[in-house]
Scaffold this motif. Structure first.
Motif, PDB file in Angstrom:
ATOM      1  N   GLU A   1     -75.288  78.314 -35.743  1.00 57.59           N
ATOM      2  CA  GLU A   1     -74.522  77.216 -36.338  1.00 57.59           C
ATOM      3  C   GLU A   1     -75.324  75.918 -36.213  1.00 57.59           C
ATOM      4  OE1 GLU A   1     -71.324  77.322 -37.802  1.00 57.59           O
ATOM      5  OE2 GLU A   1     -71.722  79.475 -37.811  1.00 57.59           O
TER       6      GLU A   1
ATOM      7  N   ASN B   1     -74.428  77.600 -43.131  1.00 60.87           N
ATOM      8  CA  ASN B   1     -74.905  78.258 -41.909  1.00 60.87           C
ATOM      9  C   ASN B   1     -75.137  79.753 -42.083  1.00 60.87           C
ATOM     10  OD1 ASN B   1     -75.071  76.074 -39.980  1.00 60.87           O
ATOM     11  ND2 ASN B   1     -72.825  75.977 -40.043  1.00 60.87           N
TER      12      ASN B   1
ATOM     13  N   LYS C   1     -80.667  71.057 -35.639  1.00 57.89           N
ATOM     14  CA  LYS C   1     -79.213  70.991 -35.594  1.00 57.89           C
ATOM     15  C   LYS C   1     -78.778  69.653 -36.177  1.00 57.89           C
ATOM     16  CE  LYS C   1     -75.234  71.760 -32.570  1.00 57.89           C
ATOM     17  NZ  LYS C   1     -74.759  72.015 -31.183  1.00 57.89           N
TER      18      LYS C   1
ATOM     19  N   ILE D   1     -68.648  66.522 -40.828  1.00 64.25           N
ATOM     20  CA  ILE D   1     -67.551  65.858 -40.122  1.00 64.25           C
ATOM     21  C   ILE D   1     -66.960  64.782 -41.023  1.00 64.25           C
ATOM     22  CG2 ILE D   1     -66.879  64.558 -38.065  1.00 64.25           C
ATOM     23  CD1 ILE D   1     -69.404  65.689 -36.699  1.00 64.25           C
TER      24      ILE D   1
ATOM     25  N   GLN E   1     -73.097  70.898 -39.188  1.00 69.38           N
ATOM     26  CA  GLN E   1     -71.677  70.552 -39.065  1.00 69.38           C
ATOM     27  C   GLN E   1     -71.373  69.357 -39.956  1.00 69.38           C
ATOM     28  OE1 GLN E   1     -70.262  70.117 -35.049  1.00 69.38           O
ATOM     29  NE2 GLN E   1     -68.239  69.406 -35.657  1.00 69.38           N
TER      30      GLN E   1
ATOM     31  N   ASP F   1     -70.805  67.066 -28.123  1.00 71.14           N
ATOM     32  CA  ASP F   1     -71.741  67.768 -28.997  1.00 71.14           C
ATOM     33  C   ASP F   1     -73.038  66.979 -29.130  1.00 71.14           C
ATOM     34  OD1 ASP F   1     -69.965  69.823 -29.453  1.00 71.14           O
ATOM     35  OD2 ASP F   1     -69.140  68.917 -31.286  1.00 71.14           O
TER      36      ASP F   1
ATOM     37  N   ALA G   1     -75.742  67.008 -37.936  1.00 63.86           N
ATOM     38  CA  ALA G   1     -74.370  66.559 -38.216  1.00 63.86           C
ATOM     39  C   ALA G   1     -74.414  65.615 -39.410  1.00 63.86           C
ATOM     40  CB  ALA G   1     -73.776  65.848 -37.013  1.00 63.86           C
TER      41      ALA G   1
END
Length: 493
Positions: free
Chosen positions: A110, A104, A28, A115, A113, A2, A30
Motif C-alpha cells: 500500500e 495500489n 510511499k 486523503i 493514500q 502515518d 499521500a
C-alpha cells in the motif's frame, strides 16, 4: 502517526502528476485534496471551459448553416448544453477516482493514500489535516505544494457569483444571459466572449484598457480575432477603464472612462470579471516554516522553495498558469527529489492553445517577444488559402507564421498558427525549439497530404529559397521578411 516519503497537497494537474511520478520511484505517497479531485483544471478551467467552447463551435456552425440554407432554428437550450458539459467533467473525474482507488493493485504494497481534507504544513515534515470535524497529523520526508490559484478580485467590484461572476462561479448560471460584460480582454475573457457570442443568445461587451485585445499577441493574429468577434455582435470597449460597477434591480450598471476623458454608462444582465488569477496559499503553512514569498507567489528555484524539503509546483508559483506547465513542474520536482531529472525544466518550447474564433496555437517567441529581446529574425507567414486542406474544409481564414534566427542556421525561435487544426501543427516545431534546431529539418520531411502541417513545410522551403509557391507572385498570401532591429526588409524580391 502515518509517515510518507512524499506528501502532495492539492490534487489538481500539478499535484496529481507529482504523486504519480513519485510512485514510479517506489515511494510511499499521500495526496491530499480539500475540494474537488482534478482541481480547477477540470472543474472551472481547461476541461470545463473548453467543453463549452467545443459545443459553442458546433452551435456557431449550426447557426451559420441555418442562415445559408434558410432553415429555422429553435435555438439552444441552456440546461441541455450545461448538462453535456457537466457530463464531460464527471467522466474525467470518474476516471481519476477509479485510477486512484485501484492504484495500489499490482504494487505489492500500500504505497498510495488519497486523503480528503484541508492540509496545513505545521512543521518541516509535519502536515495537519482537517476533515469532517476531526484532525490528524501525518509526516513526510518531502512536501510538494500544489494548491493552484484563484481568480483575482478587486474590492470595489460587487462579485457575488450570481450576477457578477469570476470564471470559478460561472457554473452557477442557469440560462443564457441576454447580455454580459466581460472585464478583461486577456485569454480567459476572450475565450468566454467567443463562447457566448458563438451561441448567438447573448450580447457580449468586452472591456479592453488598450487599443486592442490580447495585448501580448502579435497584431496580425489579433486582427482576425477582433474581426470575428465584432462580426458576431461583440462590442469591444477599446482604450477604456472601468470606473464604476453596481448591481441595480438585479442588473449590472457599469461606467467607463475612455482615454480621451469621455465617460459612458451601460446596463447588462450579467458581468464576468476576468483580470487574471493569483496563487492560492492562504493558511497553507505556518509562518515559522520559513517558506519565502515574493510579489508573484511562492518563491522557488526550479520548484524547490527556500525550505530544502518543500517544493512548489503549478499555479501556486505563478510561473505560467497552464495545465501542461503544472504537470511538467510536478513531475520535475519529484525527479529532482529522488533522482537526476532526465530533462531540464525549460519553458521556451511550451505549446499553448487559445480557444477563440478561430483557435490560436503557439510555441516559443512571437514577434513582440523577439523584438523585446533585441533579436534580429527572419519571418515567413503563409495564409491558409495556400494550404490544400484548408481549401477542402472551406475555411481558409488564418495563417502559419514562423520566426527563425537571422543567420544561415535559421534555428526556430517560435511559431504561431491561427485557424482550423492549429493545435495539431505545433508539436514538431516545439521539439526542434527545445533542441535549438533549424526549420530546414521540417522542410525536407514528407508530410501527410492534405494536411495543415504541410504549410509548415512550405514555410521552411520559402526561407530556404526553394518553395512550391513563389512569394514574389503571391504577395498577398505569403510574407517573407527580415527584422533588423529597426525595419522590416523583404527577403524575396
Amino acid at each position: 502517526m502515518d509517515k510518507f516519503d512524499v506528501c502532495v497537497i492539492g490534487a489538481g494537474p500539478a499535484g496529481y502528476a507529482a504523486a504519480m511520478r513519485a510512485l514510479d520511484f517506489g515511494k510511499k505517497v499521500a495526496l491530499i485534496e480539500k475540494n474537488k479531485l482534478g482541481g480547477a483544471g477540470i472543474h472551472q478551467g481547461a476541461l470545463w471551459s473548453k467543453t463549452w467552447w467545443e459545443i459553442s463551435r458546433e452551435a456557431r456552425l449550426v447557426n451559420t448553416l441555418g442562415r445559408r440554407l434558410n432553415l429555422d432554428s429553435s435555438g439552444f437550450v441552456f440546461q441541455k448544453v450545461k448538462a453535456e458539459v457537466e457530463k464531460a467533467v464527471e467522466q474525467r473525474v470518474d476516471l481519476l477516482y477509479h485510477h486512484l482507488e485501484n492504484i495500489n493493485l499490482g504494487l505489492g504494497e500500500e504505497l498510495f493514500q488519497f486523503i480528503k481534507g484541508t492540509a496545513k504544513v505545521v512543521g518541516k515534515n509535519d502536515i495537519e489535516i482537517q476533515s469532517n470535524g476531526s484532525t490528524q497529523t501525518i509526516q513526510a520526508d518531502y512536501i510538494v505544494l500544489a494548491t493552484g490559484s484563484v481568480p483575482r478580485k478587486l474590492p470595489h467590484l460587487p462579485i457575488d457569483e450570481e450576477i457578477v461572476f469570476t470564471s470559478d462561479g460561472l457554473g452557477n448560471l442557469d440560462h443564457f444571459p441576454k447580455s454580459i460584460v466581460i472585464v478583461g480582454a486577456g485569454v480567459i475573457g476572450c475565450e468566454f466572449a467567443t463562447i457566448y457570442s458563438n451561441f448567438g443568445n447573448t450580447k457580449v461587451h468586452l472591456i479592453d484598457k488598450g487599443d486592442r485585445i490580447l495585448p501580448f499577441e502579435d497584431e496580425d493574429v489579433v486582427k482576425i480575432i477582433e474581426k470575428n468577434l465584432e462580426e458576431k455582435g461583440v462590442l469591444i470597449h477599446r482604450n477604456s477603464k472601468l470606473i464604476n460597477m453596481k448591481v441595480e434591480d438585479d442588473e449590472v450598471r457599469y461606467e467607463l472612462e475612455y482615454d480621451d476623458g469621455a465617460k459612458e454608462s451601460f446596463r447588462v444582465e450579467k458581468a464576468l470579471i476576468s483580470i487574471g488569477r493569483i496563487p492560492q496559499y492562504d493558511n497553507l503553512f505556518d509562518d515559522s516554516i520559513g517558506v519565502e514569498l515574493d510579489e508573484r507567489g511562492i518563491k522557488d528555484d526550479l520548484t524547490q522553495t527556500s525550505v530544502s524539503n518543500i517544493y512548489a509546483v503549478g499555479d501556486i508559483t505563478a510561473d505560467i498558469s497552464l495545465v501542461n506547465v503544472g504537470e511538467l513542474e510536478g513531475r520535475y520536482a519529484v525527479e529532482r527529489i529522488f533522482g537526476k531529472p532526465q530533462q531540464p525544466l525549460i519553458y521556451k518550447n511550451i505549446s499553448t492553445i487559445m480557444f477563440l474564433d478561430p483557435e490560436i496555437a503557439g510555441v516559443g517567441m512571437n514577434e513582440i517577444q523577439a523584438k523585446a529581446a533585441g533579436l534580429d529574425y527572419r519571418i515567413v507567414s503563409l495564409n491558409y488559402e495556400t494550404i490544400t486542406r484548408a481549401t477542402a474544409m472551406r475555411n481558409t481564414q488564418g495563417f502559419i507564421k514562423v520566426l527563425v534566427t537571422d543567420d544561415e542556421d535559421m534555428n526556430i525561435l517560435g511559431m504561431r498558427v491561427i485557424g482550423e487544426h492549429a493545435s495539431s501543427a505545433i508539436q514538431a516545431v516545439a521539439l526542434l525549439i527545445s533542441q535549438d534546431r533549424s526549420i530546414k529539418e521540417l522542410a525536407e520531411l514528407i508530410h501527410p497530404h492534405p494536411s495543415i502541417i504541410e504549410g509548415i513545410q512550405e514555410c521552411g522551403r520559402i526561407l530556404m529559397g526553394k518553395p512550391l509557391l513563389k512569394p514574389r507572385v503571391l504577395r498577398n498570401s505569403i510574407r517573407c521578411q527580415v527584422w533588423n532591429g529597426e525595419i522590416y526588409q523583404d527577403l524575396v524580391k
